[in-house]
Scaffold this motif. Structure first.
Motif, short mmCIF file in Angstrom:
data_model
loop_
_atom_site.label_atom_id
_atom_site.label_comp_id
_atom_site.label_asym_id
_atom_site.label_seq_id
_atom_site.Cartn_x
_atom_site.Cartn_y
_atom_site.Cartn_z
N LEU A 165 68.43 1.89 23.07
CA LEU A 165 67.32 2.63 23.65
C LEU A 165 66.77 3.59 22.61
N TYR A 166 65.49 3.43 22.29
CA TYR A 166 64.82 4.26 21.28
C TYR A 166 63.82 5.17 21.98
N PHE A 167 63.84 6.46 21.68
CA PHE A 167 62.93 7.42 22.30
C PHE A 167 62.85 8.66 21.43
N HIS A 168 61.90 9.54 21.75
CA HIS A 168 61.72 10.77 20.98
C HIS A 168 62.75 11.82 21.38
N HIS A 169 63.09 12.64 20.42
CA HIS A 169 64.06 13.72 20.59
C HIS A 169 63.70 14.63 21.77
N SER A 170 62.43 14.85 22.01
CA SER A 170 62.00 15.80 23.05
C SER A 170 61.93 15.21 24.44
N GLU A 171 62.19 13.91 24.60
CA GLU A 171 62.10 13.29 25.94
C GLU A 171 63.10 13.94 26.88
N ARG A 172 62.66 14.18 28.10
CA ARG A 172 63.49 14.78 29.14
C ARG A 172 63.68 13.81 30.28
N ALA A 173 64.79 13.96 30.98
CA ALA A 173 65.06 13.14 32.16
C ALA A 173 64.12 13.55 33.28
N ALA A 189 68.68 11.95 26.29
CA ALA A 189 69.91 11.45 25.67
C ALA A 189 71.14 11.86 26.50
N ARG A 190 71.22 13.11 26.85
CA ARG A 190 72.36 13.59 27.65
C ARG A 190 72.39 12.91 29.01
N HIS A 191 71.22 12.81 29.63
CA HIS A 191 71.11 12.18 30.95
C HIS A 191 71.63 10.73 30.92
N LEU A 192 71.16 9.95 29.94
CA LEU A 192 71.58 8.55 29.86
C LEU A 192 73.06 8.41 29.53
N LEU A 193 73.57 9.24 28.63
CA LEU A 193 74.99 9.18 28.30
C LEU A 193 75.86 9.52 29.51
N ASN A 194 75.47 10.53 30.27
CA ASN A 194 76.23 10.89 31.48
C ASN A 194 76.23 9.76 32.50
N HIS A 195 75.07 9.14 32.70
CA HIS A 195 74.99 8.05 33.67
C HIS A 195 75.72 6.80 33.18
N ALA A 196 75.73 6.56 31.89
CA ALA A 196 76.48 5.43 31.35
C ALA A 196 77.98 5.64 31.58
N HIS A 227 61.92 17.86 14.78
CA HIS A 227 60.55 17.68 15.25
C HIS A 227 60.61 17.05 16.64
N HIS A 228 59.70 17.42 17.53
CA HIS A 228 59.75 16.92 18.91
C HIS A 228 59.56 15.41 18.99
N ARG A 229 58.98 14.77 17.96
CA ARG A 229 58.80 13.33 17.99
C ARG A 229 59.81 12.60 17.09
N PHE A 230 60.89 13.31 16.73
CA PHE A 230 61.95 12.72 15.92
C PHE A 230 62.66 11.64 16.74
N PRO A 231 62.96 10.49 16.16
CA PRO A 231 63.55 9.40 16.94
C PRO A 231 65.03 9.60 17.27
N HIS A 232 65.41 9.12 18.44
CA HIS A 232 66.80 9.05 18.89
C HIS A 232 67.12 7.60 19.21
N CYS A 233 68.39 7.23 19.12
CA CYS A 233 68.83 5.89 19.51
C CYS A 233 70.16 5.99 20.23
N ILE A 234 70.20 5.46 21.43
CA ILE A 234 71.46 5.34 22.18
C ILE A 234 71.80 3.87 22.27
N GLU A 235 73.05 3.54 22.01
CA GLU A 235 73.50 2.15 22.10
C GLU A 235 74.59 2.05 23.16
N LEU A 236 74.40 1.12 24.09
CA LEU A 236 75.38 0.84 25.14
C LEU A 236 75.93 -0.55 24.92
#
Length: 118
Positions: A9-17, A35-42, A74-83
């Motif tokens: 899952l690729y998204f910006h650093h500033s994305e909120r649940a 990121a925190r929201h998805l990790l907790n739900h995973a 930066h608020h548009r810095f990329p994040h990646c979560i891998e499940l």
């Protein structure tokens, strides 16, 4: 659909649940990071492996190239979560938690399990 699969899952650093109760002021104001929201739900869904990859530089969807900075991201810095888990389990997680994530790019990748000889 019984093999291992990876969902990135690729998204910006500033994305909120999304707020659970959007009419409550404090829940809208203090929404957790996506990121925190998805990790907790995973973790709650019993996904075998969930990793937030550290990104040093990159861009998403034609944005400017952003580099990691020690003091602030930066608020548009990329994040990646891998499940990683069984395909049926990961797809069920995505169908449950993928609604309303317009700014997330999801990539499913088949996995090969390495056999270790002893």
């Amino acid at each position: 659909m019984s093999g291992l699969i990876s969902l990135r899952l690729y998204f910006h650093h500033s994305e909120r649940a999304n707020a659970q109760h959007p009419k409550r002021f404090w829940q809208r104001l203090t929404r957790p990071s996506l990121a925190r929201h998805l990790l907790n739900h995973a973790k709650r869904a019993g996904i075998e492996q969930a990793v937030l990859h550290r990104v040093h530089a990159g861009y998403l969807n034609g944005d400017w190239l952003h580099h990691e900075h020690v003091e602030a991201a930066h608020h548009r810095f990329p994040h990646c979560i891998e499940l990683i888990d069984l395909e049926s389990k990961v797809r069920a997680f995505w169908s449950t938690h993928g609604q309303g994530l317009q700014n997330v790019r999801a990539v499913f990748l088949p996995c090969e399990k390495a056999m270790v000889e002893s």
